[in-house]
Design an enzyme around this catalytic site. Structure first.
Site, PDB file in Angstrom:
ATOM      1  N   HIS A 193      12.608  59.447  49.412  1.00  0.00           N
ATOM      2  CA  HIS A 193      13.049  58.825  48.301  1.00  0.00           C
ATOM      3  C   HIS A 193      12.313  57.211  48.643  1.00  0.00           C
ATOM      4  CE1 HIS A 193      16.466  61.469  47.509  1.00  0.00           C
ATOM      5  NE2 HIS A 193      16.661  60.651  46.769  1.00  0.00           N
ATOM      6  N   HIS A 247      19.360  57.935  55.862  1.00  0.00           N
ATOM      7  CA  HIS A 247      18.236  57.720  56.685  1.00  0.00           C
ATOM      8  C   HIS A 247      18.600  56.535  57.308  1.00  0.00           C
ATOM      9  CE1 HIS A 247      15.382  60.394  54.881  1.00  0.00           C
ATOM     10  NE2 HIS A 247      15.799  60.267  53.479  1.00  0.00           N
TER      11      HIS A 247
END
Length: 472
Positions: A235, A282
């Site tokens: 991402h 993350h």
């Protein structure tokens, strides 16, 4: 080096979530006399709740570690299991370890989705949708799910939007819309670079096999990509490469002030990256590595993108070369064949862009695509109501055509390749079938985006006039 390693600490993610109003509340305690749940204000009950919470954290981390060891090196974990490598506070794990030994050759399954691990008299489900379920040792007691309190709902919606900017659904709407309604050259070249970034990112994930931040201490608000590894954040890579190269292409082809696209690019990048921390999927190090990785790829490949875009349209052998190269990237060149790897996403991305390239190749070879009559830089005109209406018509009709291509091709290819590989019934999860049907389906979808839908629009007179004059 210690500072860099500290960026991988999930406590920073949990601290950021609490700062943004994401609070994981501790489980309620159980009344020992009535066996009913209550929110106790008694100090002893608070202490029992704290002990329960610590046991859940410890056992969940231990079980996650065992799963990662099994995924990373099956022979190693099998030998350790047989040497009675058991945690002293865990009982009931031996049955799980026996199952891992029985599955050691295939490694197609890790922990079952509903498998409960017992630790210190409590039960932990490591795959309860990113949350922890705890119950007392009494088997009749219902599980107690860890509640999550969202203090600022607007930040949650913004985080989901940032996550959407890096999801498949966004790419399947953003790229076709821009190609059919805005500028084919810009969006094609951005898509080529995005393909390189995402493929290298997904392959690096499966090579490093870096686990996602554990829950707890983080709070998982997104479970869609939990089967994938964490390092680097794709991402963050896409949120860096797409807006940066988009700004570069827009400045090259149009007369536009730098400040406007630059602000959009910064907002795009910021929302996408911070959403990964907010949703608990993350660490800061994942995002930092993804950002640096994307910058290096953009700087290395930018000077080749335009030449490649011209080659894949005009060279007579470009289509078969691209097809063979893409098949190699999706099979022998990919670093992992694990069931839970990112290989499926990598196949979809490579196959889609292969289809787009083949579609553009057909368009040029059939004489539809021609060199532009007027060279840039161009002036951006203000859109009219008629433009919005035609853009909507193109997008809806084009989306319907793509949906038809996707559904029919997927249905036929799953059955065809299941038969080719000798299966008794269609099975899209069989590794060879999965690779074949995804590559075929998304390759045709990509060809639909760049060739079938524009020709369909041309036939009905609703095409964008400049779409066939965007060779370069």
């Amino acid at each position: 080096m210690e500072y860099i390693q500290s960026l991988a600490d999930p406590k920073h993610v949990a601290r950021f979530q609490r700062l943004c109003g994401v609070i994981a509340e501790k489980p309620e305690t159980r009344d020992q006399h009535t066996q009913t749940l209550k929110s106790s204000t008694d100090d002893s009950h608070r202490q029992q709740g704290d002990e329960l919470w610590e046991d859940i954290q410890h056992c969940n981390t231990e079980c996650r570690t065992r799963k990662n060891m099994a995924n990373n090196n099956n022979d190693y974990i099998s030998s350790k299991i047989q040497d009675k490598f058991n945690h002293p506070n865990c009982n009931g794990v031996s049955e799980l370890e026996e199952n891992l030994i029985n599955k050691s050759n295939s490694l197609k399954k890790g922990y079952d989705k509903n498998e409960i691990i017992h630790c210190n008299g409590h039960s932990v489900n490591p795959k309860a949708n990113g949350h922890i379920s705890a119950a007392a040792s009494d088997d009749s007691a219902p599980p107690v799910k860890t509640p999550v309190k969202i203090k600022y709902k607007s930040l949650l919606y913004l985080a989901h939007f940032g996550a959407f900017l890096g999801n498949e659904e966004f790419y399947l709407t953003f790229f076709p819309f821009c190609l059919w309604n805005l500028d084919g050259v810009v969006i094609r070249q951005v898509a080529w670079l995005w393909c390189v970034v995402m493929y290298l990112g997904q392959a690096t994930k499966d090579y490093l096999r870096w686990p996602r931040p554990p829950c707890p201490p983080v709070v998982r608000l997104e479970t869609h990509y939990l089967q994938e590894y964490s390092m680097p954040s794709t991402h963050a890579m896409a949120g860096t490469a797409i807006p940066v190269y988009l700004v570069y292409m827009v400045m090259e082809r149009y007369q536009v002030p730098f400040l406007i696209p630059a602000i959009i690019a910064v907002l795009w990048f910021t929302i996408t990256c911070l959403s990964r921390l907010y949703l608990g999927v993350h660490t800061i190090l994942d995002l930092l590595v993804g950002f640096i990785y994307a910058v290096l790829i953009v700087c290395s490949f930018t000077k080749y993108v335009e030449a490649f875009d011209m080659y894949q349209q005009t060279n007579i052998s470009a289509a078969p070369v691209m097809l063979l190269m893409s098949l190699a990237l999706c099979t022998v060149c990919y670093p992992s064949n694990y069931k839970n790897s990112s290989k499926g996403d990598a196949i979809q991305i490579v196959a889609s862009l292969t289809g787009v390239g083949i579609g553009q190749w057909f368009s040029y070879q059939l004489g539809l695509t021609q060199a532009p009559e007027v060279l840039g830089p161009y002036i951006i005109e203000m859109p009219t109501l008629m433009w919005f209406w035609m853009a909507l018509v193109r997008f809806v009709t084009g989306g319907a055509v793509l949906a038809l291509i996707y559904l029919v091709t997927r249905w036929l290819s799953i059955r065809f390749f299941s038969y080719i590989f000798g299966l008794d019934k269609p099975d899209k999860t069989f590794p060879s079938v999965m690779i074949a049907y995804k590559f075929t389906t998304y390759c045709l979808v990509g060809a639909g985006i760049s060739f079938i839908v524009p020709v369909f629009h041309l036939y009905f007179g609703i095409h964008r006039p400049a779409i066939f004059y965007e060779l370069s």
